[in-house]
Design a protein around this motif. Structure first.
Motif, short mmCIF file in Angstrom:
data_model
loop_
_atom_site.label_atom_id
_atom_site.label_comp_id
_atom_site.label_asym_id
_atom_site.label_seq_id
_atom_site.Cartn_x
_atom_site.Cartn_y
_atom_site.Cartn_z
N ALA A 229 5.34 2.07 -1.55
CA ALA A 229 4.12 1.60 -2.22
C ALA A 229 3.14 1.14 -1.12
N ARG A 230 1.89 1.52 -1.28
CA ARG A 230 0.87 1.11 -0.29
C ARG A 230 -0.33 0.49 -0.98
N ALA A 231 -1.02 -0.37 -0.25
CA ALA A 231 -2.23 -1.00 -0.75
C ALA A 231 -3.27 -0.95 0.38
N PRO A 232 -4.52 -1.27 0.07
CA PRO A 232 -5.57 -1.18 1.09
C PRO A 232 -5.24 -1.95 2.36
N LEU A 233 -5.59 -1.35 3.49
CA LEU A 233 -5.32 -1.99 4.78
C LEU A 233 -6.61 -2.47 5.43
N ALA B 210 -10.89 -0.61 -5.29
CA ALA B 210 -9.68 -1.11 -4.62
C ALA B 210 -9.30 -2.47 -5.18
N GLU C 75 -5.56 4.24 3.09
CA GLU C 75 -4.43 3.72 2.32
C GLU C 75 -4.83 3.44 0.87
N LEU D 167 -5.90 -3.63 -7.34
CA LEU D 167 -5.04 -4.76 -6.97
C LEU D 167 -4.99 -5.78 -8.11
N ARG E 132 -1.23 3.71 -3.77
CA ARG E 132 -0.62 5.03 -3.65
C ARG E 132 0.82 4.92 -3.20
#
Ligand SMILES: Cc1cc2nc3c(=O)[nH]c(=O)nc-3n(C[C@H](O)[C@H](O)[C@H](O)COP(=O)(O)OP(=O)(O)OC[C@H]3O[C@@H](n4cnc5c(N)ncnc54)[C@H](O)[C@@H]3O)c2cc1C
Ligand SMILES: Cc1cc2nc3c(=O)[nH]c(=O)nc-3n(C[C@H](O)[C@H](O)[C@H](O)COP(=O)(O)OP(=O)(O)OC[C@H]3O[C@@H](n4cnc5c(N)ncnc54)[C@H](O)[C@@H]3O)c2cc1C
Ligand code: FES
Lengths: 390, 350, 83
Positions: free
Chosen positions: C44-48, C26, C56, C30, C37
């Motif tokens: 657009a999504r990034a780790p939550l 992850a 995510e 970044l 994803r």
């Protein structure tokens, strides 16, 4: 709410919702009583395969009629119903099963249902991830897939736009003589009562020969393109299904979301909703046999549902001889999503005195009335062709 | 671990392998996850949990020189701010939703726990960012990734630029496995007796699933559970008074960081609530309950199985989220396909 | 976790990325500047959550989709694709 209705529909699964829509659109004052949420029963558990099936001529007639009705409705369905004419591939492992492919094609043709035989290569092209080699398959292009809970909700909304009223959550505890008794001790009066309680119908009318037949399903995360058609095995020919035993079959479906829905199992005698590890496991082993790559997919959910099974595998549609105000719309086993629209037509025809487009005879509940077996039925229904369907 | 096929057996997945473990005693110590509340823009890359950013930084995400806003609620906020500051991040604001009044009361009750209080003060000291109370983000903006966050207190609204917004509204106990096994749940927590035994024979539970009480409490419970499982009930009993004493802290935590009902109004109709399936607030609020909403909108049907949106929906709508089934966590189809307990009958049928 | 100096080389969407040993996939994604994803509606999504709960951070690793990158440590030569 008016206390007297032309029709009281009990149950707002896909069958009850479809009946309400048909009745209301023919001008009948209609109320639907639902004990839980719309489409939350078997309708929330079913695969949503709109499929023509040929276990018997009557089944063929009903499924074909209903599939046509779905096709006509298709363009009006909202996006969340996820209607997609993906077609069915009945896959044959070997020459013996190819015989069945040819037989099936002839039967479908006689009913005006177009289908094509795919040889091994053509099948490989159509479904590159299936186990190889396969003997071939029968492709029925007109079969489709929907998302049943949203379909039921939409049918119910349509019914309400045509004037029907939805009442609930309220449970019905008794029906008869034009009255519907509710769990809060109130009563509704209706000229006619349509019992569409799915597998729970026998709780209201214990004499109805409907039994619960449990099914398990598993859904994966999104793997678009892994499967393109609904894939169903023809392996039941050899697996010598005993109907008393639990059975599993390969039956997978591409969802519009890109997910793969994996079925299917059939069990009598297990009336608890719990997921049974050994059934899921056997079912998935079967799926892996046919579709080796499915093993590496992430399974995100499993669930169970209850089909309303009848002794002859045909639904109960029409007047219940036990009470002249009661009609039944239940007993659809593994085909109630498909046959909901046709069922609604037959029910509304009966209520309005209209002539139906297909013969109603094979589905009339009267066929069981007066027999000694009405209080229940033996597990072994008459010989049947296919146990593989969801 | 994803299933409990029968008493005395758990099924787990390790890498791509299915493991079947037989146990005499089972101790559940599944911990907690953060509560995330949706607000406009919260799905932008750059916004993550408070503990989430901490974990990511520990996992090698460089935060040095990055502008970070820490928001949400609970003692975790200060800890996270201190940790990322120590890695060179520039913490621009710490926003605690609880009012200052609650925090003062909380500190007062912590006088009996000087170590915890001192740790809090140390953390606060380590971060030179302003800390706001009764404060939370109301909107985040950015083109493809986070650029600006608008914060509010009762008196004002203002916008800060930042690279990360680390935002978590305290913790939700992970009770799914316990539910799957059939342990009694009370008020969202796994019910246990003084020996950490659940309502299910031979199954014990320790840590956050029995109550959010921080690491010390979890360690004590773990010791009790371990000793009790080993049959050393007398030994375990020695820790019970210490656990009882900690219960005051658990209560103080719960009371101090209770969520402001105003937070229910954070989401607008277009705000995504279910991130797996992109279901927006406006589509959800028409429904009467979780099951109905789930069936009709797909909310909670994604791979997180409703762990994120379900907890949010419980707070936003007061819904009761139920329905844990195997697999308690997504696993490979192959892992579900190989159960050693397949009955003869089923094998024949297939 | 102390950062080791030994670098690990992997690719994210075909581009080489060098990270410290012990870095999660992850974090590597970044660092490469990519979101992990695209959501169902294309966001657009990034780790939550950073702890394996929210999904995510799903990416494809060596051809296998839906891997939670926050729970996987980078290995030399990994081929990571965002989804
Ligand atoms: C695993 C599985 C897979 C399936 N796959 C397919 C498929 O691919 N294709 C297909 O065509 N069919 C399929 N089916 C069958 C299909 O799901 C059912 O035939 C169909 O959903 C039946 O609809 P229904 O409205 O009759 O029943 P239900 O959906 O069960 O609805 C009955 C409703 O009545 C309500 N109710 C019951 N009792 C009362 C009461 N006393 N008072 C008030 N309300 C009451 C219930 O709450 C419920 O909402 C499948 C079924 C299962 C279990
Ligand atoms: C990010 C973060 C930072 C924190 N910082 C502090 C702090 O500074 N001070 C403080 O007092 N408290 C802090 N807390 C709270 C503290 O960590 C917890 O109180 C304590 O760790 C609780 O211990 P636990 O064993 O209950 O849960 P955890 O430490 O969360 O452990 C749970 C374990 O169970 C595993 N697990 C969960 N489900 C399954 C499953 N189905 N199968 C197999 N394994 C599973 C998880 O992977 C995890 O390893 C923090 C919490 C978080 C989330
Ligand atoms: S960031 Fe939530 S699962 Fe990886």
């Amino acid at each position: 709410m008016s206390d007297s209705w032309d029709v009281v529909v009990v149950g707002a699964g896909i069958v009850g919702a479809a009946c309400a829509r048909e009745c209301a659109s023919r001008g009948l004052r209609t109320v639907v009583v639902e004990g839980s949420v719309v489409g939350g029963g078997a309708t929330a558990a079913g695969m949503g395969h709109i499929v023509v099936m040929d276990d018997s001529p009557a089944q063929l007639a009903l499924t074909r009629y209903s599939q046509d009705l779905w096709a006509h409705l298709a363009e009006r369905l909202p996006a969340n119903v996820e209607f997609e004419t993906c077609g069915t591939l009945w896959v044959a492992l070997d020459e013996e099963e190819m015989e069945e492919v040819r037989r099936k094609r002839a039967v479908y043709a006689s009913a005006g249902v177009a289908s094509e035989i795919l040889d091994s290569d053509a099948l490989e092209e159509a479904e590159p991830h299936l186990r190889r080699p396969m003997a071939g398959a029968l492709l029925v292009r007109s079969d489709a897939v929907i998302y049943p809970p949203c379909a039921a909700a939409w049918l119910m909304e349509e019914a309400m736009r045509a004037g029907a009223v939805l009442s609930g959550p309220r449970r019905v505890v008794g029906v008869g003589a034009g009255r519907v008794r509710l769990d809060d001790r109130s009563e509704l009066r209706g000229g006619r009562i349509v019992v569409a309680c799915g597998a729970e119908s026998a709780e209201l009318l214990p004499e109805i020969p409907v039994r619960k037949r449990k099914g398990h399903l598993v859904i994966t995360d999104r793997y678009p393109g892994l499967v393109r058609h609904q894939l169903v095995e023809l392996g039941y020919l050899k697996s010598a299904h005993s109907l008393t035993a639990d059975s599993v079959a390969f039956n997978v479906q591409p969802r519009k979301t890109g997910q793969v829905l994996i079925g299917s199992s059939r069990q009598f005698g297990d009336e608890g909703a719990a997921v049974r590890t050994e059934i899921v496991s056997a079912m998935l082993e079967r799926a892996q046999f046919y579709l080796p790559e499915i093993g590496a997919c992430s399974a995100i959910r499993t669930w169970t549902g209850f089909r309303a099974a009848t002794p002859d595998k045909l639904p109960l549609i029409g007047r219940w001889p036990g009470d002249e105000t009661v009609l039944l719309a239940t007993g659809h086993e593994g085909l109630g999503i498909t046959t909901s629209l046709a069922t609604a037509r037959l029910i509304a025809d009966a209520l309005t005195g209209a002539t139906s487009e297909i013969s109603t005879q094979p589905y009339l509940p009267a066929r069981f009335f007066g027999e000694r077996r009405v209080a229940g039925f033996e597990v072994d229904p008459p010989q049947q062709r296919s146990e593989v369907h969801a | 671990m994803f299933d409990h096929p029968s008493a005395g057996v758990v099924a787990a997945e390790k890498g791509n392998e299915r493991l079947e473990l037989r146990y005499g005693k089972l101790i559940l110590a599944t911990g907690a996850r953060e509560l995330f509340l949706p607000f406009p823009g919260w799905t932008l890359p750059g916004i993550c949990g408070a503990g989430g950013l901490d974990a990511m930084a520990r996992g090698g995400l460089p935060v040095s020189g990055k502008r970070v806003v820490v928001a949400g609620t609970g003692p975790l906020l200060l800890a996270v701010a201190a940790h990322v500051a120590a890695r060179g991040a520039k913490v621009v604001a710490i926003c605690e939703q609880a009012p200052l009044r609650s925090l003062i009361q909380f500190a007062g009750r912590m006088l009996g726990q000087p170590a915890k209080l001192a740790q809090g003060i140390r953390y606060r000291w380590a971060v030179r960012a302003p800390m706001y109370f009764g404060c939370w983000p109301v909107e985040a903006r950015g083109d493809g990734a986070l650029e600006k966050v608008t914060l509010r207190t009762r008196l004002r609204r203002w916008t800060v630029t930042c690279d990360f917004l680390a935002c978590g509204f305290h913790l939700v106990p992970n009770t799914e496995l316990a539910q799957l096994i059939g342990c009694r749940i009370e008020d969202g927590l796994v019910a246990v007796d003084e020996m950490q035994r659940t309502s299910v024979e031979n199954v014990l539970c320790a840590g956050e699933p029995t109550g959010i009480g921080g690491v010390e409490m979890a360690v004590i419970e773990g010791q009790i559970a371990g000793l009790a499982a080993a049959g050393a009930l007398n030994e375990a009993g020695k820790f019970v008074p210490r656990r009882r004493k900690m219960l005051g802290f658990v209560r103080a935590l719960r009371e101090a960081f209770v969520l402001d009902p105003e937070l229910r109004r954070l989401a607008s109709d277009a705000t995504i609530v279910c991130r797996c399936e992109d279901v927006v607030y406006g589509d959800l609020r028409r429904y009467s309950g979780w099951r109905d909403a789930k069936l009709q909108t797909r909310c909670g049907m994604g791979p997180c199985q409703g762990r994120i949106c379900g907890a949010a929906a419980e707070f936003l709508f007061g819904w009761c989220v139920e329905g844990v089934r195997p697999p308690a966590f997504p696993v490979l189809v192959a892992s579900l396909a190989t159960a050693s307990t397949v009955s003869e009958e089923v094998q024949e049928g297939s | 976790m102390r950062e080791e100096m030994r670098p690990v080389l992997l690719t994210v969407n075909g581009r080489s990325v060098e990270v410290a040993e012990g870095t999660t996939v992850a974090a590597a994604v970044l660092i490469s500047g990519a979101p992990t994803r695209r959501s169902v509606s294309g966001e657009a999504r990034a780790p939550l959550c950073g702890m394996g709960i929210c999904f995510e951070c799903r990416v494809a690793i060596d051809g296998r989709p839906h891997q939670r990158s926050c729970q996987i440590v980078c290995a030399a030569g990994m081929d990571v694709r965002t989804l």
